[in-house]
Design an enzyme around this catalytic site. Structure first.
Site: not given
Ligand code: NAD
Ligand code: TYD
Length: 360
Positions: A132, A158, A162
């Site tokens: 992120t 958070y 990361k």
């Molecule tokens: P989300 O919270 O919607 O989904 C996370 C997923 O990971 C879920 O399906 C959950 O069940 C799974 N999960 C959590 N803990 C787990 C574990 N211990 N073992 C296996 N699975 C597990 O998140 P998102 O918004 O889809 O984000 C996905 C990635 O992208 C993350 O790494 C986040 O840091 C990164 N990210 C998100 C954004 C955003 O705007 N949402 C922006 C930049 C980066």
């Protein structure tokens, strides 16, 4: 065959849909199904023979090793994480556990798994770590946007978790030669986003005529990227990214939170009008998030130059599509906003009551 960790969450499930629309290669989703993971997000591809699902936790070394040895992937796209800043403020330990320890467990398992391969095959393996822009901290109004050279300065638990996981990935490349790629993306929006995050939360609250909780004065700035543009960028990085490099991904859409919420309200005024007045009247300033980062912005020059990626959606086109998706999927919204979701609203905003919408 590739493995997608966290593929039942918001971005991961969008990536699964995107992959299966673009590629013939099969994939396996490995996901613990936490409150943020939802098999409904994968229902449209459930009967696709190129898709399979394994429920498992990335902190469980044995489960990860079993998966790798059975599936024998050529790449891992690592989305699994605890992803919500407000939850990290209320309960940081889960972020340390999943985001740092979970990433470490994956790296260790991959290191051992790859060691069994012939040297030439080892080089073709890819570990794409989805991170992120929040690792870079907060910008002032006239600061240049984050580039890949911006030093890490994470401010929330958070962001710290990361940033820590990014550094572990970097160390595994430099020490063990693991072929990794890291990307730092700005705020995503689009279908299947759990309504604890700003845009789906505002859509959901407005439809239910509940207050629209804007933190502080709403002047904080985020860069918004439609999730399909993120998925296209991830595919380009996986295919053509230089090993050991990081790539920043952004939408060229810097907006204040107030602008975002007002845009959602104006669109809803057209598509789902209130009985009286505008949805904008529902906006309620609430106490600010502790340590709230003021501004994020992304310099996307590197990915544009090296990989030829540019976002296709403007915020106007992306938010129209996104709103339509939520309005067209009331059952999805209803199913994810029961139980644990209400408990979160009670804890965080002091109200979790929800009536099933008439159209659901
Ligand atoms: P989300 O919270 O919607 O989904 C996370 C997923 O990971 C879920 O399906 C959950 O069940 C799974 N999960 C959590 N803990 C787990 C574990 N211990 N073992 C296996 N699975 C597990 O998140 P998102 O918004 O889809 O984000 C996905 C990635 O992208 C993350 O790494 C986040 O840091 C990164 N990210 C998100 C954004 C955003 O705007 N949402 C922006 C930049 C980066
Ligand atoms: P969020 O979607 O939680 O993403 P992040 O914190 O990772 O940027 O929040 C986006 C912005 O919206 C952030 O500045 C906090 C703000 N916000 C509100 O004003 N009200 C809310 O109820 C939520 C969830 C977020």
């Amino acid at each position: 065959m590739i493995v997608i960790t966290g593929g039942a969450g918001f971005i991961g499930s969008n990536f699964v849909h995107h992959w299966l629309a673009e590629r013939d290669e099969p994939l396996v989703v490995f996901d613990a199904l936490t409150y943020a993971g939802n098999l409904e997000n994968l229902a449209p591809v459930a009967s696709d023979t190129r898709f399979s699902f394994v429920r498992g936790d990335i902190t469980d070394r044995e489960a990860v090793e079993r998966l790798l040895n059975r599936v024998r992937p050529r790449a891992i796209v690592h989305f699994a994480a605890e992803s919500h800043v407000d939850r990290s403020i209320r309960g940081p330990q889960a972020f340390l556990k999943t985001n740092v320890e979970g990433t470490f467990v994956l790296l260790e398992a991959v290191r051992v798994y790859r060691a069994q391969w012939a040297p030439s095959d080892r080089e073709s393996f890819r570990f794409l770590h989805v991170s992120t822009d929040e690792v870079y901290g907060s910008l002032g109004p006239s600061d240049p946007p984050f580039s890949e050279a911006t030093p890490f300065a994470p401010n929330s638990p958070y962001a710290a978790s990361k940033a820590a996981s990014d550094l572990w990935v970097r160390a595994y490349t430099h020490t063990y030669g693991l072929p990794t790629l890291i990307c730092h993306c700005s705020n995503n929006y689009g279908p299947y986003q759990f309504p604890e995050k700003l845009i789906p939360l505002m859509i959901h609250h407005a439809i239910e005529n509940r207050p629209l909780p804007l933190y502080g004065d709403g002047s904080q700035v985020r860069d918004w990227l439609h999730v399909e543009d993120h998925c296209r960028a991830l595919l380009a990085i996986l295919d053509r990214g230089r090993v050991g490099e990081t790539y920043n991904i952004g939408g060229r859409n810097e907006l204040t939170n107030r602008e975002v919420v007002e845009t959602v309200c104006r669109l809803l005024d057209r598509h789902r009008p209130r009985a009286h007045g505008s949805h904008v009247e529902g906006i309620a300033e609430v106490p600010d998030r502790p340590g709230h980062d003021w501004r994020y912005a992304i310099d996307t020059g590197k990915i544009e130059r090296e990989l030829g990626w540019v976002p296709r959606e403007t915020f106007v086109s992306g938010i129209e599509k996104t709103l339509s998706w939520y309005l067209d999927h009331p059952d999805w919204v209803w199913n994810v906003t029961t139980g644990a979701y209400r408990e979160w609203l009670d804890l965080h905003y002091g109200t979790g009551r929800s009536e099933r919408p008439a159209q659901a």
